[in-house]
Design a protein around this motif. Structure first.
Motif, PDB file in Angstrom:
ATOM      1  N   GLU A 121       3.565   9.438 -13.578  1.00  0.00           N
ATOM      2  CA  GLU A 121       4.759   8.627 -13.849  1.00  0.00           C
ATOM      3  C   GLU A 121       5.289   7.934 -12.589  1.00  0.00           C
ATOM      4  O   GLU A 121       6.452   8.021 -12.238  1.00  0.00           O
ATOM      5  CB  GLU A 121       5.844   9.460 -14.518  1.00  0.00           C
ATOM      6  N   ILE A 122       4.365   7.227 -11.927  1.00  0.00           N
ATOM      7  CA  ILE A 122       4.698   6.458 -10.730  1.00  0.00           C
ATOM      8  C   ILE A 122       4.422   4.991 -11.041  1.00  0.00           C
ATOM      9  O   ILE A 122       3.445   4.663 -11.727  1.00  0.00           O
ATOM     10  CB  ILE A 122       3.850   6.914  -9.519  1.00  0.00           C
ATOM     11  N   ASN A 123       5.258   4.113 -10.527  1.00  0.00           N
ATOM     12  CA  ASN A 123       5.120   2.684 -10.746  1.00  0.00           C
ATOM     13  C   ASN A 123       3.732   2.200 -10.327  1.00  0.00           C
ATOM     14  O   ASN A 123       3.231   2.567  -9.259  1.00  0.00           O
ATOM     15  CB  ASN A 123       6.207   1.962  -9.938  1.00  0.00           C
ATOM     16  N   ARG A 124       3.125   1.357 -11.147  1.00  0.00           N
ATOM     17  CA  ARG A 124       1.767   0.869 -10.879  1.00  0.00           C
ATOM     18  C   ARG A 124       1.676   0.127  -9.540  1.00  0.00           C
ATOM     19  O   ARG A 124       0.707   0.293  -8.804  1.00  0.00           O
ATOM     20  CB  ARG A 124       1.275  -0.034 -12.005  1.00  0.00           C
ATOM     21  N   ASN A 125       2.658  -0.697  -9.235  1.00  0.00           N
ATOM     22  CA  ASN A 125       2.629  -1.433  -7.963  1.00  0.00           C
ATOM     23  C   ASN A 125       2.651  -0.480  -6.775  1.00  0.00           C
ATOM     24  O   ASN A 125       1.974  -0.713  -5.770  1.00  0.00           O
ATOM     25  CB  ASN A 125       3.804  -2.401  -7.870  1.00  0.00           C
ATOM     26  N   VAL A 153       1.492   2.682  -6.675  1.00  0.00           N
ATOM     27  CA  VAL A 153       0.180   3.340  -6.582  1.00  0.00           C
ATOM     28  C   VAL A 153      -0.856   2.359  -6.029  1.00  0.00           C
ATOM     29  O   VAL A 153      -1.658   2.717  -5.163  1.00  0.00           O
ATOM     30  CB  VAL A 153      -0.266   3.905  -7.944  1.00  0.00           C
ATOM     31  N   THR A 154      -0.824   1.132  -6.501  1.00  0.00           N
ATOM     32  CA  THR A 154      -1.785   0.126  -6.038  1.00  0.00           C
ATOM     33  C   THR A 154      -1.631  -0.133  -4.545  1.00  0.00           C
ATOM     34  O   THR A 154      -2.620  -0.191  -3.807  1.00  0.00           O
ATOM     35  CB  THR A 154      -1.615  -1.188  -6.827  1.00  0.00           C
ATOM     36  N   ARG A 155      -0.391  -0.272  -4.079  1.00  0.00           N
ATOM     37  CA  ARG A 155      -0.164  -0.505  -2.638  1.00  0.00           C
ATOM     38  C   ARG A 155      -0.612   0.687  -1.800  1.00  0.00           C
ATOM     39  O   ARG A 155      -1.196   0.511  -0.727  1.00  0.00           O
ATOM     40  CB  ARG A 155       1.304  -0.826  -2.377  1.00  0.00           C
ATOM     41  N   LEU A 156      -0.361   1.892  -2.268  1.00  0.00           N
ATOM     42  CA  LEU A 156      -0.816   3.082  -1.540  1.00  0.00           C
ATOM     43  C   LEU A 156      -2.342   3.168  -1.543  1.00  0.00           C
ATOM     44  O   LEU A 156      -2.964   3.494  -0.537  1.00  0.00           O
ATOM     45  CB  LEU A 156      -0.215   4.350  -2.150  1.00  0.00           C
ATOM     46  N   TYR A 157      -2.939   2.881  -2.669  1.00  0.00           N
ATOM     47  CA  TYR A 157      -4.397   2.930  -2.813  1.00  0.00           C
ATOM     48  C   TYR A 157      -5.073   1.965  -1.835  1.00  0.00           C
ATOM     49  O   TYR A 157      -6.061   2.300  -1.194  1.00  0.00           O
ATOM     50  CB  TYR A 157      -4.776   2.581  -4.255  1.00  0.00           C
TER      51      TYR A 157
END
Length: 74
Positions: free
Chosen positions: A25-29, A31-35
């Motif tokens: 339940e983490i914002n997609r943006n 997670v994408t930036r961390l990834y």
């Protein structure tokens, strides 16, 4: 510089960004930036959710390096 190992941990666990977004339940943006290591900050709440979801410690997820080539300080 701080290096984020989210992509490596997710790869080892065969997880997709969508899995983390849905299950943790983490914002997609976020997670994408961390990834892709394009972020410049992270909330403690997000960090806790990731560590709990991935069953890892903060030190497994984040690492301090000397410079942008990823070398670890001596």
């Amino acid at each position: 510089m701080i290096k984020c190992h989210l992509s490596a941990i997710m790869g080892a666990k065969r997880l997709k960004i969508a899995d983390v977004v849905r299950d943790a339940e983490i914002n997609r943006n976020t997670v994408t930036r961390l990834y892709h290591e394009t972020n410049n900050r992270i909330d403690f709440d997000t960090l806790e959710k990731l560590c709990r979801y991935l069953n890892c410690d903060v030190g497994d997820l984040l690492e301090i390096t000397d410079d942008e080539d990823g070398r670890t300080p001596q």
